[in-house]
Design an enzyme around this catalytic site. Structure first.
Site, PDB file in Angstrom:
ATOM      1  N   HIS A 117       0.372  16.133   2.974  1.00 51.43           N
ATOM      2  CA  HIS A 117       1.340  15.871   3.820  1.00 51.43           C
ATOM      3  C   HIS A 117       1.000  15.708   5.117  1.00 51.43           C
ATOM      4  O   HIS A 117       1.017  16.829   6.012  1.00 51.43           O
ATOM      5  CB  HIS A 117       2.705  16.786   3.677  1.00 51.43           C
ATOM      6  CG  HIS A 117       3.139  16.614   2.240  1.00 51.43           C
ATOM      7  ND1 HIS A 117       4.105  15.773   1.688  1.00 51.43           N
ATOM      8  CD2 HIS A 117       2.717  17.488   1.399  1.00 51.43           C
ATOM      9  CE1 HIS A 117       4.456  15.925   0.502  1.00 51.43           C
ATOM     10  NE2 HIS A 117       3.652  16.854   0.280  1.00 51.43           N
ATOM     11  N   TYR A 124       9.774  12.516  -3.156  1.00 56.05           N
ATOM     12  CA  TYR A 124       9.868  13.451  -1.917  1.00 56.05           C
ATOM     13  C   TYR A 124      11.061  13.175  -0.906  1.00 56.05           C
ATOM     14  O   TYR A 124      11.368  12.250  -0.713  1.00 56.05           O
ATOM     15  CB  TYR A 124       8.360  13.598  -1.178  1.00 56.05           C
ATOM     16  CG  TYR A 124       7.490  14.638  -1.479  1.00 56.05           C
ATOM     17  CD1 TYR A 124       7.922  15.995  -1.932  1.00 56.05           C
ATOM     18  CD2 TYR A 124       6.473  14.024  -2.254  1.00 56.05           C
ATOM     19  CE1 TYR A 124       6.887  16.745  -2.339  1.00 56.05           C
ATOM     20  CE2 TYR A 124       5.476  14.904  -2.976  1.00 56.05           C
ATOM     21  CZ  TYR A 124       5.705  16.295  -2.905  1.00 56.05           C
ATOM     22  OH  TYR A 124       4.650  17.270  -3.433  1.00 56.05           O
ATOM     23  N   HIS A 155      -2.853  17.328  -3.022  1.00 54.53           N
ATOM     24  CA  HIS A 155      -2.512  16.219  -1.949  1.00 54.53           C
ATOM     25  C   HIS A 155      -2.296  16.710  -0.701  1.00 54.53           C
ATOM     26  O   HIS A 155      -2.302  18.045  -0.459  1.00 54.53           O
ATOM     27  CB  HIS A 155      -1.402  15.195  -2.437  1.00 54.53           C
ATOM     28  CG  HIS A 155       0.019  15.725  -2.688  1.00 54.53           C
ATOM     29  ND1 HIS A 155       0.157  16.743  -3.768  1.00 54.53           N
ATOM     30  CD2 HIS A 155       0.969  16.067  -1.660  1.00 54.53           C
ATOM     31  CE1 HIS A 155       1.273  17.151  -3.663  1.00 54.53           C
ATOM     32  NE2 HIS A 155       1.842  16.637  -2.354  1.00 54.53           N
ATOM     33  N   TYR A 198      -3.562  11.332  -1.891  1.00 53.39           N
ATOM     34  CA  TYR A 198      -3.827  12.184  -3.004  1.00 53.39           C
ATOM     35  C   TYR A 198      -5.432  12.250  -3.443  1.00 53.39           C
ATOM     36  O   TYR A 198      -6.052  11.403  -3.002  1.00 53.39           O
ATOM     37  CB  TYR A 198      -3.150  11.693  -4.228  1.00 53.39           C
ATOM     38  CG  TYR A 198      -1.756  11.981  -4.275  1.00 53.39           C
ATOM     39  CD1 TYR A 198      -1.077  13.203  -5.143  1.00 53.39           C
ATOM     40  CD2 TYR A 198      -0.833  11.473  -3.601  1.00 53.39           C
ATOM     41  CE1 TYR A 198       0.271  13.457  -5.240  1.00 53.39           C
ATOM     42  CE2 TYR A 198       0.691  11.623  -3.538  1.00 53.39           C
ATOM     43  CZ  TYR A 198       1.118  12.724  -4.195  1.00 53.39           C
ATOM     44  OH  TYR A 198       2.461  12.806  -4.196  1.00 53.39           O
ATOM     45  N   ASP A 233       4.399   6.562   4.409  1.00 58.95           N
ATOM     46  CA  ASP A 233       5.725   6.275   4.279  1.00 58.95           C
ATOM     47  C   ASP A 233       6.522   5.487   5.025  1.00 58.95           C
ATOM     48  O   ASP A 233       7.635   4.717   4.700  1.00 58.95           O
ATOM     49  CB  ASP A 233       6.503   7.817   3.795  1.00 58.95           C
ATOM     50  CG  ASP A 233       5.801   8.478   2.544  1.00 58.95           C
ATOM     51  OD1 ASP A 233       5.694   7.668   1.644  1.00 58.95           O
ATOM     52  OD2 ASP A 233       5.987   9.514   2.411  1.00 58.95           O
ATOM     53  N   HIS A 273      -1.567  20.368   0.155  1.00 57.91           N
ATOM     54  CA  HIS A 273      -0.502  20.671  -0.880  1.00 57.91           C
ATOM     55  C   HIS A 273      -1.360  21.015  -2.060  1.00 57.91           C
ATOM     56  O   HIS A 273      -1.471  20.189  -2.851  1.00 57.91           O
ATOM     57  CB  HIS A 273       0.514  19.688  -1.200  1.00 57.91           C
ATOM     58  CG  HIS A 273       1.687  20.285  -1.976  1.00 57.91           C
ATOM     59  ND1 HIS A 273       2.892  19.712  -1.927  1.00 57.91           N
ATOM     60  CD2 HIS A 273       1.912  21.512  -2.533  1.00 57.91           C
ATOM     61  CE1 HIS A 273       3.644  20.277  -2.810  1.00 57.91           C
ATOM     62  NE2 HIS A 273       3.078  21.345  -3.252  1.00 57.91           N
TER      63      HIS A 273
END
Length: 780
Positions: A578, A518, A576, A421, A435, A741
């Site tokens: 991905h 998410y 942010h 972010y 993640d 994003h």
């Protein structure tokens, strides 16, 4: 992984409809256990026609739906279509014959209508689903050396550690998994059926307070092979266990309670804690790297089933997981909690009109077979398994080219991903989630629901992973496999002649992981022409920031939206990224590969005529690992080639490497950070889209094996530091794709799936169009 067969007792509401019995050995018992067997009147104690007695009839729709099948009536054809996993049954009322995957079966009694409702003989399920006409699932006669650990092997691993005196109260497992055999032996098994000579081993990783311990067990000899502490490492966050620790810590912290009270929240139990990794900032955040910490951002539960819409802004608790208490509270000032109800299921408004039914049927059965964990479709063969960290792993991917199985990819999977972010405020600056490496995306697999998460013709496969307590944990409906129509493969209409075209089919292998707010959908898509598509879709709920502004006309709006988009009254979606990295151990017709680059260029015309310029290409071979690490320029054709193998005209067989984004953000441009950010000390993979490294079985993760709170890059930055030559060697390709994003209103309160992509495309791998022969001229 095991076949989905028949229903068992209900499981949690998060699971898919129609919970299945697991295990190939259950096949013979599937109909007997379904719906309670004879207790529900489905299986008579005696043959239905014994001594001429008529068949006992039961309601067809309820009986079959209880069994886990879907039943549809085609009013035009006057046929019932019954589907359960890979079996499709078609039967007409009054007929004694049914078609099971396109082949006839004589029923003990015809389908009978009573007051307009269909009834079948009590033995219908046995007759139809035990007919032997479904060949999708086949018995694995020789187990693949890559098959994941069975529940018994997981239990055996823990027992070896217990017998060795290594286990004690408080130890937790982050991994118990197969330690793969040597690569050459696995290929020999996959292509020639040769047995693997090495013993089967399990690797494990254990958390002991702050310490990380890893080792291995010989499963055959039941012997501990290795046990060592990993210096300076923090293990994964165990959400199933650490979440409870974090929630209890904030509910019992007087300092945190005071901070909540300043915001008008007087019951800490109305607060939902989210355990977030703290990252590492070289002490600039006043946190010690050696402590096992999580940062906690909380949300208020207002009863609308969407606590994500009610962030408690500017408040962060730091929880020590060893001490199990809040050690620091960071409070940057009160921002009112957005309280408006925002249920993400649309339950607060009039439902949209439902779709009319869309039937996807395979009346003659599947075009693929699954033998144990090995999937065969058309010319493709591959092995599937679920990994606790990276999720779906595809191995020994080969293509049968005119009777010869050719190597394409030894192993492909998600390598790692990051969601950073861009907001520097107290509740946001540390958010850069790894993640898979920090939380374990395989452990967080979301059960796939047929008809919504995957099409109705999908076959769902289960898996087993080890829980943090070392016990085998079933993962229901972990992977979906399905075939789909994918537009024309090719077409040509010659003037005055019949149209010639062919249908393209694709085989999709899908896996979904839910990491907090998410949900990530990963598709591996195989086409018969040799192309492999890798698609990553992000959906779920955006992590939003509470602000004072209601609209963009408010005086505070400009400052409130400096780092994001105002999505709702008092809610900003923070900008942010991905960023996904895929580890692709490609073996293009063998292991001796190299990276080649082709650039289209404009060159002067030196041969006369009216043209002043020409289109030509220049080609070069990339020599070393550091040279291979680069930004993606879509004008350059990048190939992983085998210089020792050529097609019929002498071109080196190759696969093209294409990372791209697509959709809202077509270019995967890399991380949006200044070069002096500390995140660059820890990670390199996010900022370049193409990497090629020499194969090393221990180099598996682009962020390193233990990235949680890491102070330096132990992934691709370390792998390429020695800059090894990569010409004519066994190499691994790492493709990075992703998107920045920038939030928009249409993604709130739930986000439609946004896809990014990577593509592997045969380039002179074949001698001709590999699907030649699919088409037949069609008369006008």
């Amino acid at each position: 992984m095991k076949r989905v067969l028949a229903p068992t007792a209900p499981r949690s509401t998060s699971a898919a409809r129609g919970a299945p019995v697991r295990g190939l050995k259950a096949l013979a018992l599937a109909a007997a256990v379904a719906c309670g067997g004879a207790a529900l009147g489905l299986l008579p104690a005696h043959p239905a026609h014994a001594h001429g007695a008529p068949a006992r009839m039961v309601p067809m729709v309820k009986t079959l739906e209880d069994f886990g099948a879907t039943v549809r009536w085609d009013a035009f054809a006057k046929v019932y279509s019954i589907q359960r996993n890979s079996t499709m049954v078609r039967v007409k009322p009054g007929s004694r014959d049914a078609l099971v995957n396109g082949k006839p079966v004589t029923l003990e009694a015809p389908v009978t209508l009573r007051e307009g409702k269909p009834y079948v003989a009590a033995g219908f399920i046995n007759q139809v689903f035990q007919s032997g006409l479904d060949t999708t699932f086949q018995v694995e006669r020789t187990a693949s050396p890559l098959n994941p650990l069975t529940p018994a092997e997981i239990e055996a691993t823990v027992q070896v550690l217990r017998n060795a005196g290594r286990l004690r109260e408080g130890l937790r497992f982050t991994e118990i998994a197969l330690k793969p055999p040597p690569k050459d032996q696995v290929w020999a098994f996959a292509l020639q059926g040769k047995a693997v000579s090495v013993p089967r081993e399990a690797s494990f990783v254990i958390l002991d307070g702050k310490k990380v311990i890893e080792g291995a067990v010989d499963l055959g000899a039941k012997k501990l092979l290795d046990w060592k502490e990993v210096e300076g490492a923090h293990g994964m966050v165990l959400l199933s266990d650490d979440l409870a620790t974090v929630q209890a810590a904030i509910e019992t912290s007087p300092e945190y309670a005071q901070a909540l009270a300043r915001r008008g929240i007087h019951d800490p139990k109305k607060v939902v804690a989210t355990p977030l990794t703290a990252g590492y900032f070289d002490g600039k955040d006043q946190l010690r790297q050696e402590d096992r910490l999580l940062k906690v951002v909380s949300y208020q539960d207002v009863g609308d089933n969407n606590y994500w819409a009610h962030p408690i802004e500017n408040l962060v608790a730091v929880v020590d997981l060893v001490a199990k208490k809040v050690v620091k509270v960071e409070d940057a000032g009160v921002v009112p909690v957005p309280m408006a109800a925002r249920p993400y299921d649309g339950s607060d408004r009039k439902p949209l009109a439902p779709f009319k039914p869309l039937s996807i049927t395979e009346p003659e059965g599947k075009n693929y077979t699954i033998t144990g964990n090995t999937l065969h479709w058309r010319n493709w063969d591959m092995h599937l398994r679920l990994d606790s960290r990276v999720g779906l792993v595809l191995s020994t991917v080969s293509y049968n080219d005119k009777g010869t199985k050719r190597k394409v990819m030894y192993e492909g999977s998600l390598g790692g991903m990051i969601v950073p972010y861009g907001d520097p405020d107290v509740g946001w600056y540390f958010k850069a989630y790894l993640d898979s490496g920090e939380y374990g995306m395989g452990v967080l697999t979301s059960p796939i629901e047929r008809g919504t998460d995957a099409p109705e013709n999908a076959v769902l496969l289960d898996a087993t992973l080890a829980g943090y307590d070392g016990k085998p944990t079933p993962v229901p409906n972990a992977i979906a496999v399905f075939e789909r129509y994918a537009d024309p493969e090719y077409k040509h209409q010659e003037y005055g002649k019949p149209n010639m075209s062919a249908e393209r089919r694709e085989l999709v292998v899908r896996w979904i992981s839910t990491v907090g707010n998410y949900d990530y959908i990963f598709d591996w898509v195989f086409a018969e022409n040799g192309t492999i598509g890798i698609h990553a879709g992000a959906t779920g709920i955006e992590a939003v920031k509470g602000v004072r502004s209601r609209t963009m006309q408010d005086a505070t709006a400009k400052e409130d939206t400096r780092y994001g988009t105002l999505l709702d009254h008092n809610i900003v979606g923070t900008t942010h990224q991905h960023i996904y990295n895929f580890r692709l151990d490609l073996d293009v017709d063998g292991e001796a590969n190299e990276l080649r680059e082709i650039d289209p260029v404009v060159a002067p015309n030196t041969r006369g005529g009216p043209r002043t310029s020409t289109m030509q290409t220049t080609e070069r071979t990339v020599q070393t690992e550091k040279q291979a690490a680069q930004k993606f320029d879509p004008a350059t054709v990048r190939l992983l080639s085998n210089p020792a193998r050529a097609n019929k005209v002498g071109n080196a067989v190759s696969y093209q490497l294409i990372p791209y984004a697509g959709g809202t953000h077509p270019i995967a441009k890399g991380a949006n950070f200044a070069p002096d950010e500390w995140i660059y000390h820890r990670l390199s993979f996010m900022d370049k889209q193409i990497w090629v490294t020499r194969y090393d079985p221990n180099e598996r993760f682009p962020e390193g094996k233990y990235p949680n709170r890491s102070a330096r890059d132990t992934g691709l930055g370390q792998f390429t530091a020695d800059d090894q030559p990569i010409v004519g060697t066994d190499n691994v390709v790492w493709l990075t794709t992703g998107t920045t994003h920038v939030a928009r209103a249409e993604e709130w309160p739930i986000m439609p799936t946004e896809w990014v992509h990577a593509l592997l495309k045969p380039w002179n791998f074949f001698d001709e169009t590999p699907t030649l022969g699919l088409a037949r001229p069609k008369a006008k």
